[in-house]
Scaffold this motif. Structure first.
Motif: not given
Length: 249
Positions: A19-21, A26-28, A46-51
């Motif tokens: 969640e920290t990652a 998300a802040m850039g 992959e889960a975060l790249r999907d976002e």
């Protein structure tokens, strides 16, 4: 032209680290997602790249000198500096097995396994030292780097001494007390270089560390970590905080 900011979060393939990652990305920030296992690390990425987030898996076992050195070399080959280091990786071997049906910890210090305590210190105490030392050149290359040590309420000696109802988890709790001391030591050294170093207590959060029995969400837990990771110039250093402010050592 803006320069990309880089962040590293250790132990980030799940839980509070994940969640920290997510929040930092998300802040850039370009986030290096530190994880020992390639499969779990790549799945998390992959889960975060999907976002739509800029995240990359970094092979990193904080208990291994060789792994930490290789990780620092890999990041240095791709980034000119590191703006944020979140030392999140942590373990509590035997903790879940010692939880009773009421969710309370039931193994006194006299019955803790020395091998478990040693393993805990290797990750929770020596791990952050290894990582901080290896990545220090990259942190110094940033104009205003931030380092966050993910601690725990159990690391507070004052709280433990004044609250007989708090879990008496010797190995894990004392490892976080030691981590608090390490936080202060690095803060004192690095303050003249503009690097702010603080410890964060995310609270009793539902993660695999406690068999998902914690009462807080990872979203709540990440709040103080992200806040300390993105402090403005002139912010505190050498402190120990939860989301409501300073905590007693």
């Amino acid at each position: 032209m803006t320069t990309q900011r880089n962040a590293l979060v250790t132990g980030a393939n799940k839980g509070i680290g994940f969640e920290t990652a997510r929040r930092l990305a998300a802040m850039g920030f370009k986030v290096w997602l530190g994880a020992r296992d390639a499969g779990r690390g790549e799945t998390a990425v992959e889960a975060l790249r999907d976002e739509g987030l800029d995240v990359e898996w970094l092979a990193l076992d904080v208990a291994s000198d060789e792994s930490v050195a290789a990780a620092a070399k890999a990041v240095a080959a791709r980034a000119s500096g590191l703006d944020v280091l979140v030392n999140n990786a942590g373990i509590a071997p035997g903790y879940v097995d010692a939880l009773g049906p009421d969710g309370r910890y039931g193994r006194p210090p006299s019955r803790e396994d020395i091998a478990d305590v040693k393993a805990t210190y290797d990750v929770n105490v020596f791990g952050p030292v290894r990582v901080a030392q290896a990545f220090l050149p990259l942190l110094l290359a940033s104009p205003a780097a931030r380092m966050v040590m993910v601690s725990s309420y159990l690391g507070s000696l004052a709280r433990a001494a004044g609250n007989t109802q708090s879990p008496n988890v010797m190995g894990y709790g004392s490892s976080k007390t030691a981590l608090n001391a390490i936080t202060l030591a690095f803060a004192r050294e690095l303050a003249p270089r503009g690097i702010l170093v603080n410890a964060a207590a995310p609270g009793y959060t539902a993660t695999d560390l406690n068999a998902q029995r914690g009462g807080r969400t990872v979203q709540q837990a990440a709040e103080v970590i992200v806040r300390l990771a993105t402090l403005e110039a002139g912010g505190p250093t050498g402190g120990y905080f939860d989301e409501n402010g300073p905590l007693p050592w």
